[in-house]
Design a protein around this motif. Structure first.
Motif, PDB file in Angstrom:
ATOM      1  N   GLU A   1       0.818  -1.210   0.000  1.00 45.96           N
ATOM      2  CA  GLU A   1       0.000   0.000   0.000  1.00 45.96           C
ATOM      3  C   GLU A   1       0.855   1.265   0.000  1.00 45.96           C
ATOM      4  O   GLU A   1       0.438   2.313  -0.492  1.00 45.96           O
ATOM      5  N   VAL A   2       2.031   1.171   0.593  1.00 45.20           N
ATOM      6  CA  VAL A   2       2.940   2.321   0.705  1.00 45.20           C
ATOM      7  C   VAL A   2       4.299   1.857   0.182  1.00 45.20           C
ATOM      8  O   VAL A   2       5.197   1.546   0.958  1.00 45.20           O
TER       9      VAL A   2
ATOM     10  N   GLN B   1      -5.504   6.221   5.639  1.00 40.59           N
ATOM     11  CA  GLN B   1      -4.739   7.150   4.815  1.00 40.59           C
ATOM     12  C   GLN B   1      -5.235   8.577   5.012  1.00 40.59           C
ATOM     13  O   GLN B   1      -6.441   8.826   5.123  1.00 40.59           O
ATOM     14  N   ARG B   2      -4.266   9.508   5.052  1.00 38.59           N
ATOM     15  CA  ARG B   2      -4.637  10.922   5.071  1.00 38.59           C
ATOM     16  C   ARG B   2      -4.972  11.357   3.640  1.00 38.59           C
ATOM     17  O   ARG B   2      -4.219  11.058   2.705  1.00 38.59           O
TER      18      ARG B   2
ATOM     19  N   THR C   1       0.125   7.207   5.283  1.00 36.56           N
ATOM     20  CA  THR C   1      -0.613   6.111   5.899  1.00 36.56           C
ATOM     21  C   THR C   1      -0.262   5.955   7.370  1.00 36.56           C
ATOM     22  O   THR C   1       0.918   6.031   7.756  1.00 36.56           O
TER      23      THR C   1
ATOM     24  N   GLY D   1      -1.706  11.960   1.695  1.00 36.79           N
ATOM     25  CA  GLY D   1      -1.607  10.628   1.120  1.00 36.79           C
ATOM     26  C   GLY D   1      -0.853   9.652   1.992  1.00 36.79           C
ATOM     27  O   GLY D   1      -0.724   8.467   1.639  1.00 36.79           O
TER      28      GLY D   1
ATOM     29  N   THR E   1      -8.469   2.143   5.227  1.00 37.44           N
ATOM     30  CA  THR E   1      -8.226   1.449   3.953  1.00 37.44           C
ATOM     31  C   THR E   1      -8.047  -0.049   4.098  1.00 37.44           C
ATOM     32  O   THR E   1      -7.932  -0.746   3.083  1.00 37.44           O
TER      33      THR E   1
ATOM     34  N   SER F   1      -5.169  13.125   0.193  1.00 35.73           N
ATOM     35  CA  SER F   1      -4.149  13.904  -0.529  1.00 35.73           C
ATOM     36  C   SER F   1      -4.573  15.371  -0.661  1.00 35.73           C
ATOM     37  O   SER F   1      -5.764  15.672  -0.725  1.00 35.73           O
TER      38      SER F   1
ATOM     39  N   ASP G   1       5.429   9.599   5.745  1.00 29.60           N
ATOM     40  CA  ASP G   1       4.690   8.888   4.700  1.00 29.60           C
ATOM     41  C   ASP G   1       4.036   7.634   5.257  1.00 29.60           C
ATOM     42  O   ASP G   1       3.001   7.185   4.760  1.00 29.60           O
TER      43      ASP G   1
END
Length: 304
Positions: free
Chosen positions: A57-58, A301-302, A162, A160, A227, A304, A132
């Protein structure tokens, strides 16, 4: 981590699985460090599974922050899984972060490894730039207002970015239901005593707020988008390695010291036999001892 309960502290950060130490003001963190490290090292297969999921995911985080990192075993795993990332271990216990820095140096990742020492989540204000990927493993439940803490963590994410929190799951099991001595179901009764102690710990925290532990809902209220949720299994069947057996004996010994008074006389006597190296029925000698535990990770997730 704030890492030894299960914890597991710090910390399972004081969370070393069963035997989680919640009396933070009285904890000798330097003395606890070897136990916390041994547990995290034993749980490494579980953490690697979780990180593989997160990496999907990241894929290429620039900054990874381990919130409540304890002695940095998991922080250094993040540095290994994400070879281009800078990793920051944040914790309130300076002696544990000393160990984290030493570990990062031994593993050759010290040049991209940093630490923040101070109360969480406030110390995160010292980050040079937003994260991030932020990881909080069994550290949020040590903070009185978990909802406010989640909002604070969210505020230190890049757009964006996590947030992954490890809370809940299933407590560690070491023994069959019927171990041939005492009354069957000993470990289930020990877990019940632990649950009561955990509730007392939460009630005693400064500024504590009673909260329904619906983590996706709390993440949503912090302005994040939930998510995914997954649970990861540590399955070490009998016969155990010497390291795993030592973890079980240490965990049960800590449980006996911390929660033994909450058990009846029969269960206390059974636990004493399990911890007596001279007894054939002890966990030092018996061949049916195992480690089975599930940890749950919630990801959000934050926007974007």
């Amino acid at each position: 981590m704030a890492h030894d309960h299960h914890h597991q502290h710090k910390h399972q950060h004081d969370h070393p699985g069963p035997g989680h130490d919640h009396d933070h003001a009285d904890v000798d963190w330097a003395g606890m460090a070897p136990l916390l490290e041994a547990q995290a090292e034993l749980y490494t297969p579980l953490y690697r599974q979780a990180m593989t999921w997160l990496a999907g995911e990241v894929p290429e985080p620039g900054l990874v922050v381990d919130v409540g990192s304890g002695p940095g075993v998991v922080s250094c795993l993040f540095a290994d899984v994400f070879p281009d990332a800078r990793v920051v271990a944040a914790d309130g216990a300076g002696p544990l972060l000393d160990r984290a820095r030493d570990r990062a140096g031994r593993l050759g990742v010290g040049d991209r490894f940093g630490t923040l020492t101070g109360d969480l989540p406030g110390v995160l204000g010292e980050l040079d730039y937003p994260a991030d990927l932020m990881w909080a493993s069994q550290s949020l439940h040590h903070l009185g207002d978990q909802r406010a803490a989640l909002a604070a963590l969210a505020g230190h994410l890049a757009p964006g970015g996590t947030l992954a929190i490890l809370e809940g799951g299933l407590p560690a099991r070491f023994l069959p239901r019927d171990i041939g001595i005492g009354r069957p179901g000993l470990q289930a009764r020990m877990h019940a005593v632990e649950e009561d102690s955990f509730a007392e710990m939460r009630a005693s925290l400064s500024g504590t707020v009673a909260e329904t532990e619906d983590w996706p809902a709390m993440l949503t209220s912090a302005g994040l988008k939930h998510t995914g949720t997954r649970s990861f299994l540590l399955d070490l069947p009998a016969p155990l390695t010497d390291e795993a057996r030592a973890y079980v004996t240490t965990s049960l010994s800590r449980l006996r010291d911390r929660f033994g008074d909450g058990l009846d006389a029969v269960d206390r006597a059974t636990l004493d036999r399990l911890l007596d190296p001279g007894d054939e029925a002890s966990v030092h000698r018996r061949q049916d001892v195992f480690v089975l535990v599930a940890h749950t990770v919630y990801m959000a997730q934050r926007p974007s």
